[in-house]
Enzyme design. Structure first.
Site, PDB file in Angstrom:
ATOM      1  N   ASP A  83       0.798  -1.244   0.000  1.00  0.00           N
ATOM      2  CA  ASP A  83       0.000   0.000   0.000  1.00  0.00           C
ATOM      3  C   ASP A  83       0.828   1.290   0.000  1.00  0.00           C
ATOM      4  OD1 ASP A  83      -1.846  -2.006   0.329  1.00  0.00           O
ATOM      5  OD2 ASP A  83      -2.819  -1.173   2.082  1.00  0.00           O
TER       6      ASP A  83
ATOM      7  N   ASP B 249      -4.665  -0.641  -1.464  1.00  0.00           N
ATOM      8  CA  ASP B 249      -5.990  -0.440  -0.909  1.00  0.00           C
ATOM      9  C   ASP B 249      -6.808   0.142  -2.060  1.00  0.00           C
ATOM     10  OD1 ASP B 249      -7.234  -0.845   1.601  1.00  0.00           O
ATOM     11  OD2 ASP B 249      -7.155   1.297   2.085  1.00  0.00           O
TER      12      ASP B 249
ATOM     13  N   HIS C  29     -10.623   0.989  -2.729  1.00  0.00           N
ATOM     14  CA  HIS C  29     -11.995   1.021  -2.212  1.00  0.00           C
ATOM     15  C   HIS C  29     -13.001   1.611  -3.196  1.00  0.00           C
ATOM     16  CE1 HIS C  29     -10.568  -0.072   1.719  1.00  0.00           C
ATOM     17  NE2 HIS C  29      -9.952   1.067   1.973  1.00  0.00           N
TER      18      HIS C  29
ATOM     19  N   SER D  96     -15.615   1.439   5.511  1.00  0.00           N
ATOM     20  CA  SER D  96     -14.610   1.951   6.458  1.00  0.00           C
ATOM     21  C   SER D  96     -14.564   3.474   6.470  1.00  0.00           C
ATOM     22  CB  SER D  96     -13.220   1.396   6.125  1.00  0.00           C
ATOM     23  OG  SER D  96     -12.659   2.043   4.998  1.00  0.00           O
TER      24      SER D  96
ATOM     25  N   HIS E 270     -10.417   7.362   1.485  1.00  0.00           N
ATOM     26  CA  HIS E 270      -9.027   7.227   1.032  1.00  0.00           C
ATOM     27  C   HIS E 270      -8.950   6.096   0.016  1.00  0.00           C
ATOM     28  CE1 HIS E 270      -9.513   4.214   4.195  1.00  0.00           C
ATOM     29  NE2 HIS E 270      -8.625   3.504   3.513  1.00  0.00           N
TER      30      HIS E 270
ATOM     31  N   LYS F  80      -7.152  -4.832  -2.538  1.00  0.00           N
ATOM     32  CA  LYS F  80      -7.930  -5.260  -1.370  1.00  0.00           C
ATOM     33  C   LYS F  80      -8.900  -4.159  -0.959  1.00  0.00           C
ATOM     34  CE  LYS F  80      -4.449  -3.688   1.851  1.00  0.00           C
ATOM     35  NZ  LYS F  80      -5.277  -2.689   2.540  1.00  0.00           N
TER      36      LYS F  80
ATOM     37  N   GLU G  32     -14.343  -4.683   5.340  1.00  0.00           N
ATOM     38  CA  GLU G  32     -13.005  -4.127   5.546  1.00  0.00           C
ATOM     39  C   GLU G  32     -12.020  -5.256   5.327  1.00  0.00           C
ATOM     40  OE1 GLU G  32     -10.773  -2.222   5.125  1.00  0.00           O
ATOM     41  OE2 GLU G  32     -10.925  -0.718   6.702  1.00  0.00           O
TER      42      GLU G  32
ATOM     43  N   ALA H   4       0.179   0.258   6.313  1.00  0.00           N
ATOM     44  CA  ALA H   4       0.694   0.807   7.558  1.00  0.00           C
ATOM     45  C   ALA H   4       1.039  -0.334   8.503  1.00  0.00           C
ATOM     46  CB  ALA H   4      -0.373   1.691   8.200  1.00  0.00           C
TER      47      ALA H   4
ATOM     48  N   CYS I 149      -2.388  -2.869   7.603  1.00  0.00           N
ATOM     49  CA  CYS I 149      -2.178  -3.874   6.550  1.00  0.00           C
ATOM     50  C   CYS I 149      -0.946  -4.732   6.791  1.00  0.00           C
ATOM     51  CB  CYS I 149      -2.113  -3.221   5.184  1.00  0.00           C
ATOM     52  SG  CYS I 149      -2.126  -4.433   3.866  1.00  0.00           S
TER      53      CYS I 149
HETATM   54  C1  VGL Z   1      -5.022   0.618   5.768  1.00  0.00           C
HETATM   55  C2  VGL Z   1      -6.064   2.164   7.088  1.00  0.00           C
HETATM   56  C3  VGL Z   1      -7.157   2.157   6.248  1.00  0.00           C
HETATM   57  C4  VGL Z   1      -3.825  -0.231   5.471  1.00  0.00           C
HETATM   58  C5  VGL Z   1      -6.085   0.592   4.920  1.00  0.00           C
HETATM   59  O1  VGL Z   1      -3.778  -0.825   4.378  1.00  0.00           O
HETATM   60  O2  VGL Z   1      -2.909  -0.296   6.322  1.00  0.00           O
HETATM   61  N1  VGL Z   1      -5.006   1.385   6.847  1.00  0.00           N
HETATM   62  N2  VGL Z   1      -7.154   1.375   5.174  1.00  0.00           N
HETATM   63 ZN    ZN Z   2      -8.536   1.446   3.555  1.00  0.00          ZN
END
Ligand code: VGL
Ligand code: ZN
Length: 206
Positions: A22, A64, A66, A72, A83, A108, A115, A148, A152
């Site tokens: 990510d 990520d 979405h 989320s 995001h 993903k 989520e 992060a 993830c």
């Molecule tokens: C993530 C916060 C929201 C990640 C994804 O991939 O770490 N963190 N969506």
């Molecule tokens: Zn996300």
């Protein structure tokens, strides 16, 4: 003077792969879900990517990805600002990230009502999950880095360990969101407790 230590370091092996998690604009400082210091992972991460490519070892990328009304997002009652909405500039990989001409990308969080912090079942363009790619390619050990640490990276690492993979987390090439100040430390402890190795990228053989 004995210089042998300069030549030491962990050597990459045939069944190793690198998973880059990510590294997208929205997770960079100034992005929709900007992570403090997220940009600082790029130099060590790009060095590791180059090392894997040089050894002709797989480099796999997750993202990520979405829908605009993902569960989320705060408008739907979730914890996050919008995001990484698919096909928007914020969802693009950071321009500074080293990518091959045809990178292997796994998406993903694509389903509105689900989520998905773990990339283990993230899917490539043909719909093949990462888990199936790893099995098909005979990969046994994953090096993992990106964003992060507390979401993830952590969830993917725990899934990989449950599935029996060796995992090494490249800690200097990861950053955490740290909604709570201790989240990074807790994530590293959980991953270590699950049998993942915590390594600095500089511990890899140059
Ligand atoms: C993530 C916060 C929201 C990640 C994804 O991939 O770490 N963190 N969506
Ligand atoms: Zn996300």
């Amino acid at each position: 003077m004995n210089l042998a230590f300069l030549l030491s370091g962990i050597a990459l092996k045939t069944h190793d792969a690198l998973l880059v998690v990510d590294v997208q604009n929205d997770f960079m400082p100034g992005g929709a879900l900007g992570i403090s210091g997220g940009d600082l992972i790029l130099p060590p991460l790009n060095r590791v990517i180059s090392a894997f490519l040089r050894e002709h070892l797989p480099v796999l990328y997750s993202r990520d990805w979405h829908p605009a009304d993902h569960c989320s997002f705060q408008a739907q009652g979730g914890p996050w600002p919008p995001h990484c909405v698919r096909d928007t500039p914020g969802a693009r990989f950071d321009d500074r990230l080293r990518l091959e001409p045809k990178p292997r990308i796994f998406s993903k969080g694509q389903h509105r009502d689900e989520e998905q912090y773990s990339a283990f079942r993230a899917e490539d363009e043909a719909g093949e999950p990462l888990s199936a790619t790893l099995r098909r390619q005979g990969i046994r050990r994953l090096y993992i880095a990106g964003l992060a640490t507390d979401y993830c990276v952590q969830n993917t690492t725990l899934d990989l360990r449950r599935a029996g993979y060796e995992v090494s987390v490249l800690t200097d090439a990861c950053r955490a969101v740290n909604l709570q100040p201790d989240d990074e430390r807790l994530a590293l402890r959980r991953m270590g407790g699950a049998g993942a190795k915590l390594l600095a990228s500089t511990e890899l053989k140059p």
